[in-house]
Design a protein around this motif. Structure first.
Motif, short mmCIF file in Angstrom:
data_model
loop_
_atom_site.label_atom_id
_atom_site.label_comp_id
_atom_site.label_asym_id
_atom_site.label_seq_id
_atom_site.Cartn_x
_atom_site.Cartn_y
_atom_site.Cartn_z
N ILE A 110 49.43 -30.23 7.70
CA ILE A 110 48.23 -29.90 6.94
C ILE A 110 47.01 -30.22 7.79
CG2 ILE A 110 46.85 -30.43 4.88
CD1 ILE A 110 49.47 -31.22 3.50
N HIS A 111 46.09 -29.27 7.89
CA HIS A 111 44.86 -29.48 8.65
C HIS A 111 43.68 -29.56 7.67
CE1 HIS A 111 41.74 -29.12 11.66
NE2 HIS A 111 41.25 -28.07 11.03
N PHE A 112 42.95 -30.68 7.71
CA PHE A 112 41.80 -30.86 6.84
C PHE A 112 40.57 -30.28 7.52
CE2 PHE A 112 44.84 -34.15 5.74
CZ PHE A 112 44.90 -34.02 4.36
N GLU A 113 39.94 -29.32 6.86
CA GLU A 113 38.81 -28.60 7.45
C GLU A 113 37.49 -29.01 6.79
OE1 GLU A 113 38.96 -24.18 8.72
OE2 GLU A 113 38.06 -24.17 6.73
N GLU A 131 52.10 -33.11 5.61
CA GLU A 131 52.78 -31.84 5.87
C GLU A 131 53.48 -31.35 4.61
OE1 GLU A 131 55.66 -32.59 8.98
OE2 GLU A 131 57.21 -33.12 7.53
N ARG A 144 50.03 -24.31 11.05
CA ARG A 144 49.52 -25.32 10.14
C ARG A 144 48.97 -24.62 8.91
NH1 ARG A 144 44.02 -27.03 13.49
NH2 ARG A 144 42.98 -25.01 13.35
N VAL A 145 48.81 -25.36 7.83
CA VAL A 145 48.14 -24.84 6.64
C VAL A 145 46.83 -25.60 6.49
CG1 VAL A 145 50.21 -24.06 5.46
CG2 VAL A 145 49.46 -26.42 5.18
N VAL A 146 45.83 -24.94 5.94
CA VAL A 146 44.47 -25.47 5.92
C VAL A 146 44.04 -25.88 4.51
CG1 VAL A 146 42.04 -24.95 6.37
CG2 VAL A 146 43.81 -24.12 7.94
N LEU A 147 43.35 -27.00 4.44
CA LEU A 147 42.72 -27.44 3.20
C LEU A 147 41.25 -27.68 3.48
CD1 LEU A 147 42.90 -28.38 0.24
CD2 LEU A 147 43.30 -30.69 1.09
N ASP A 148 40.39 -26.91 2.83
CA ASP A 148 38.95 -27.05 2.99
C ASP A 148 38.48 -28.17 2.06
OD1 ASP A 148 36.24 -26.87 3.28
OD2 ASP A 148 36.09 -24.74 2.77
N LEU A 163 46.01 -25.59 -1.12
CA LEU A 163 46.17 -25.28 0.29
C LEU A 163 45.99 -23.78 0.54
CD1 LEU A 163 49.33 -27.43 1.10
CD2 LEU A 163 46.98 -27.91 1.80
N ARG A 164 45.46 -23.46 1.70
CA ARG A 164 45.27 -22.06 2.08
C ARG A 164 46.44 -21.63 2.97
NH1 ARG A 164 40.05 -22.14 4.31
NH2 ARG A 164 40.74 -21.92 6.48
#
Length: 210
Positions: A110-113, A131, A144-148, A163-164
């Motif tokens: 998971i990538h925090f944006e 993850e 990866r999946v992104v979370l704004d 999650l995006r």
């Protein structure tokens, strides 16, 4: 998924003793599990695997494996990597052969944006999940999946459902699982804890003076 090509060497000997000998020679023993076929034993130079797994896809890269002396190539993904506890080096690698048109399940980071409003105000981002497991075609699995989190304020919580992910990929984790929360500022908590500790001490002094 990113495609990476590697060349490995075939090996015949199996067992712990043979694996130790390969490690002493500076090689990593490994197994390529076939797609409905028998497994193939191989060894590979550490530098080759480091380069292959250092792309943006990391251990989620699709590997095009060439076995020296054999015809053709194999598409594979990393199934497992055993790491030495103290040295941090790979001691064994398992690869799983795949077909590009098949559906697989894979863990994805998971990538925090962005920076949340709550963090800017002094709050603390508590990352509860790093993850998730996704399902989709091999070629559709993201790195990866992104979370704004930019709109998250103090006391806000984000869940798996936020999650995006690509349209052709499904997240298998419970949608209600908490990914992260923005906690209140620690300074405020410390001040409150300090007040709770100080108050009884003052009362004790007053009672002593009486």
């Amino acid at each position: 998924m990113e495609n990476v090509s590697i060349v490995v060497q075939p090996r015949d000997a199996k067992g712990t003793r043979a694996a130790r000998r390969l490690r002493r020679e500076g090689l990593i023993p490994g197994v390529l599990y076939g797609h409905g076929e028998s497994a193939t034993l191989f060894s590979v130079e550490p530098a080759v695997m480091r380069e292959a797994l250092s792309t943006s896809a990391g251990t989620h890269a699709v590997l095009t494996v060439t076995i020296e002396g054999a015809r053709g190539t194999h598409k594979a993904i990393v199934k497992d990597v055993a790491v030495h506890k103290s040295k941090g080096t790979a001691t064994h690698i398992d690869l799983q052969e795949i077909r590009l048109n098949e559906t697989i399940e894979s863990p994805v980071a998971i990538h925090f944006e962005g920076e949340s409003k709550g963090v800017k105000a002094g709050g603390v981002l508590d990352e509860a999940l790093r993850e998730v497991t996704v399902k989709g075609l091999v070629t559709a699995i993201p790195d990866r999946v992104v979370l704004d989190i930019s709109e998250m304020d103090v006391n806000d919580t984000a869940r798996v459902s936020d999650l995006r992910v690509p349209d052709d990929v499904v997240v298998l984790d419970d949608p209600e699982t908490v990914v992260c929360s923005v906690l209140p500022p620690r300074v405020a908590e410390e001040e409150q804890e300090g007040a709770e500790v100080t108050e009884p001490a003052l009362v004790g002094k007053e009672e002593a003076s009486d």
